[in-house]
Design a protein around this motif. Structure first.
Motif, PDB file in Angstrom:
ATOM      1  N   GLN A   1      42.392  73.483  80.289  1.00  0.00           N
ATOM      2  CA  GLN A   1      42.563  74.928  80.481  1.00  0.00           C
ATOM      3  C   GLN A   1      41.644  75.740  79.839  1.00  0.00           C
ATOM      4  O   GLN A   1      41.431  75.487  78.274  1.00  0.00           O
ATOM      5  N   VAL A   2      41.019  76.685  80.360  1.00  0.00           N
ATOM      6  CA  VAL A   2      40.251  77.569  79.623  1.00  0.00           C
ATOM      7  C   VAL A   2      40.784  78.636  78.977  1.00  0.00           C
ATOM      8  O   VAL A   2      41.757  79.202  79.162  1.00  0.00           O
ATOM      9  N   GLN A   3      40.546  79.029  77.648  1.00  0.00           N
ATOM     10  CA  GLN A   3      40.749  79.876  76.850  1.00  0.00           C
ATOM     11  C   GLN A   3      39.675  80.729  76.197  1.00  0.00           C
ATOM     12  O   GLN A   3      38.656  80.063  75.732  1.00  0.00           O
ATOM     13  N   LEU A   4      39.867  82.151  76.417  1.00  0.00           N
ATOM     14  CA  LEU A   4      39.036  83.000  75.437  1.00  0.00           C
ATOM     15  C   LEU A   4      39.799  83.708  74.592  1.00  0.00           C
ATOM     16  O   LEU A   4      40.755  84.637  75.159  1.00  0.00           O
ATOM     17  N   VAL A   5      39.626  83.644  73.461  1.00  0.00           N
ATOM     18  CA  VAL A   5      40.345  84.535  72.165  1.00  0.00           C
ATOM     19  C   VAL A   5      39.474  85.382  71.485  1.00  0.00           C
ATOM     20  O   VAL A   5      38.728  84.688  70.731  1.00  0.00           O
ATOM     21  N   GLU A   6      39.811  86.591  71.884  1.00  0.00           N
ATOM     22  CA  GLU A   6      38.692  87.615  71.095  1.00  0.00           C
ATOM     23  C   GLU A   6      39.748  87.909  69.760  1.00  0.00           C
ATOM     24  O   GLU A   6      40.876  87.774  69.474  1.00  0.00           O
ATOM     25  N   SER A   7      39.140  88.421  68.573  1.00  0.00           N
ATOM     26  CA  SER A   7      39.393  89.001  67.523  1.00  0.00           C
ATOM     27  C   SER A   7      38.286  90.042  66.710  1.00  0.00           C
ATOM     28  O   SER A   7      37.343  90.122  67.377  1.00  0.00           O
ATOM     29  N   GLY A   8      38.940  90.732  65.804  1.00  0.00           N
ATOM     30  CA  GLY A   8      38.058  91.708  65.054  1.00  0.00           C
ATOM     31  C   GLY A   8      38.249  92.917  65.278  1.00  0.00           C
ATOM     32  O   GLY A   8      37.467  93.746  64.662  1.00  0.00           O
ATOM     33  N   GLY A   9      39.132  93.395  66.098  1.00  0.00           N
ATOM     34  CA  GLY A   9      39.344  94.869  66.497  1.00  0.00           C
ATOM     35  C   GLY A   9      40.044  95.199  65.309  1.00  0.00           C
ATOM     36  O   GLY A   9      40.663  94.783  64.521  1.00  0.00           O
ATOM     37  N   GLY A  10      40.034  96.793  65.502  1.00  0.00           N
ATOM     38  CA  GLY A  10      41.102  97.386  64.318  1.00  0.00           C
ATOM     39  C   GLY A  10      40.762  98.937  64.636  1.00  0.00           C
ATOM     40  O   GLY A  10      40.213  99.540  65.621  1.00  0.00           O
ATOM     41  N   LEU A  11      41.182  99.501  63.417  1.00  0.00           N
ATOM     42  CA  LEU A  11      40.829 101.049  63.557  1.00  0.00           C
ATOM     43  C   LEU A  11      39.819 101.165  62.388  1.00  0.00           C
ATOM     44  O   LEU A  11      40.055 100.741  61.243  1.00  0.00           O
ATOM     45  N   VAL A  12      39.019 102.141  62.634  1.00  0.00           N
ATOM     46  CA  VAL A  12      37.629 102.329  61.929  1.00  0.00           C
ATOM     47  C   VAL A  12      37.335 103.849  62.392  1.00  0.00           C
ATOM     48  O   VAL A  12      37.650 104.374  63.040  1.00  0.00           O
ATOM     49  N   LEU A  20      33.224  92.063  66.861  1.00  0.00           N
ATOM     50  CA  LEU A  20      34.185  91.424  67.632  1.00  0.00           C
ATOM     51  C   LEU A  20      33.661  89.855  67.818  1.00  0.00           C
ATOM     52  O   LEU A  20      32.562  89.693  67.819  1.00  0.00           O
ATOM     53  N   SER A  21      34.723  88.989  67.890  1.00  0.00           N
ATOM     54  CA  SER A  21      34.437  87.527  68.097  1.00  0.00           C
ATOM     55  C   SER A  21      35.371  87.085  69.379  1.00  0.00           C
ATOM     56  O   SER A  21      36.404  87.792  69.659  1.00  0.00           O
ATOM     57  N   CYS A  22      34.844  86.314  69.984  1.00  0.00           N
ATOM     58  CA  CYS A  22      35.289  85.481  71.128  1.00  0.00           C
ATOM     59  C   CYS A  22      34.969  84.198  71.209  1.00  0.00           C
ATOM     60  O   CYS A  22      33.813  83.707  71.223  1.00  0.00           O
ATOM     61  N   VAL A  23      36.026  83.280  71.043  1.00  0.00           N
ATOM     62  CA  VAL A  23      36.082  81.704  70.772  1.00  0.00           C
ATOM     63  C   VAL A  23      36.377  81.053  72.215  1.00  0.00           C
ATOM     64  O   VAL A  23      37.526  81.533  72.655  1.00  0.00           O
ATOM     65  N   VAL A  24      35.475  80.610  72.878  1.00  0.00           N
ATOM     66  CA  VAL A  24      35.851  79.831  74.034  1.00  0.00           C
ATOM     67  C   VAL A  24      36.180  78.518  73.771  1.00  0.00           C
ATOM     68  O   VAL A  24      35.710  77.741  73.202  1.00  0.00           O
ATOM     69  N   SER A  25      37.335  78.022  74.574  1.00  0.00           N
ATOM     70  CA  SER A  25      37.391  76.621  74.937  1.00  0.00           C
ATOM     71  C   SER A  25      37.741  76.180  76.072  1.00  0.00           C
ATOM     72  O   SER A  25      38.245  77.028  76.973  1.00  0.00           O
ATOM     73  N   GLY A  26      37.547  74.956  76.521  1.00  0.00           N
ATOM     74  CA  GLY A  26      38.089  74.503  77.788  1.00  0.00           C
ATOM     75  C   GLY A  26      36.817  74.637  79.074  1.00  0.00           C
ATOM     76  O   GLY A  26      37.079  74.395  80.002  1.00  0.00           O
ATOM     77  N   ARG A  27      35.776  75.134  78.709  1.00  0.00           N
ATOM     78  CA  ARG A  27      34.667  75.202  79.536  1.00  0.00           C
ATOM     79  C   ARG A  27      33.305  74.870  78.714  1.00  0.00           C
ATOM     80  O   ARG A  27      33.446  75.184  77.564  1.00  0.00           O
ATOM     81  N   THR A  28      32.361  74.730  79.447  1.00  0.00           N
ATOM     82  CA  THR A  28      31.077  74.313  78.766  1.00  0.00           C
ATOM     83  C   THR A  28      30.290  75.668  78.254  1.00  0.00           C
ATOM     84  O   THR A  28      29.814  76.344  79.115  1.00  0.00           O
ATOM     85  N   PHE A  29      30.604  76.004  77.225  1.00  0.00           N
ATOM     86  CA  PHE A  29      30.228  77.334  76.552  1.00  0.00           C
ATOM     87  C   PHE A  29      28.622  77.339  76.688  1.00  0.00           C
ATOM     88  O   PHE A  29      27.932  78.440  77.005  1.00  0.00           O
ATOM     89  N   SER A  30      27.952  76.502  76.214  1.00  0.00           N
ATOM     90  CA  SER A  30      26.497  76.465  76.071  1.00  0.00           C
ATOM     91  C   SER A  30      25.748  76.788  77.524  1.00  0.00           C
ATOM     92  O   SER A  30      24.597  76.899  77.415  1.00  0.00           O
ATOM     93  N   THR A  31      26.586  76.508  78.727  1.00  0.00           N
ATOM     94  CA  THR A  31      25.892  76.876  79.895  1.00  0.00           C
ATOM     95  C   THR A  31      26.443  78.178  80.351  1.00  0.00           C
ATOM     96  O   THR A  31      26.328  78.377  81.717  1.00  0.00           O
ATOM     97  N   THR A  78      31.287  80.515  70.220  1.00  0.00           N
ATOM     98  CA  THR A  78      31.534  82.004  70.093  1.00  0.00           C
ATOM     99  C   THR A  78      30.468  82.891  70.456  1.00  0.00           C
ATOM    100  O   THR A  78      29.274  82.741  70.354  1.00  0.00           O
ATOM    101  N   VAL A  79      30.861  84.017  71.054  1.00  0.00           N
ATOM    102  CA  VAL A  79      30.342  85.128  71.438  1.00  0.00           C
ATOM    103  C   VAL A  79      30.672  86.294  70.572  1.00  0.00           C
ATOM    104  O   VAL A  79      31.994  86.501  70.197  1.00  0.00           O
ATOM    105  N   TYR A  80      29.621  87.215  70.104  1.00  0.00           N
ATOM    106  CA  TYR A  80      29.803  87.996  69.223  1.00  0.00           C
ATOM    107  C   TYR A  80      29.467  89.646  69.651  1.00  0.00           C
ATOM    108  O   TYR A  80      28.730  89.821  70.396  1.00  0.00           O
TER     109      TYR A  80
END
Length: 120
Positions: A1-12, A20-31, A78-80
């Motif tokens: 199962q492919v998952q992309l999970v973002e984090s780092g948002g907020g009030l500024v 922001l960060s996005c961690v990817v699992s379940g697919r070949t991220f490097s390609t 991870t992508v930022y």
């Protein structure tokens, strides 16, 4: 199962920064080509930035050029998105997305989004 999970948002405050960060699992991220989009209330989802699998190609929406930087760490799957000089009009839900090709094709996978709110 492919998952992309973002984090780092907020009030500024305007003029501030967020990463922001996005961690990817379940697919070949490097390609995978990765991108960030955003959707403000009552508006369509808009492209923000994209990066190739190797990181050697990057594109930005005109509205964020010179203020936002997209990057990736293939060892961390991870992508930022570094966002500087934030403006109230940057307020939106930010989504990361993945697809095979850098230039064309449908983004096959999406994250759930992270809220960014920029106050005056």
């Amino acid at each position: 199962q492919v998952q992309l999970v973002e984090s780092g948002g907020g009030l500024v405050q305007a003029g501030g920064s967020l990463r922001l960060s996005c961690v990817v699992s379940g697919r070949t991220f490097s390609t995978s080509a990765m991108a960030w989009f955003r959707q403000a209330p009552g508006k369509e989802r808009d492209f923000v930035a994209r990066i190739s699998w190797s990181g050697d190609r990057r594109d930005y929406a005109d509205s964020v050029k010179g203020r936002f930087t997209i990057s990736r760490d293939n060892a961390k799957n991870t992508v930022y998105l570094q966002m500087n000089s934030l403006k109230p009009e940057d307020t939106a839900v930010y989504y990361c997305a993945a697809r095979r090709s850098y230039y064309t094709g449908t983004y096959e996978n999406w994250g759930q989004g992270t809220q960014v709110t920029v106050s005056t």
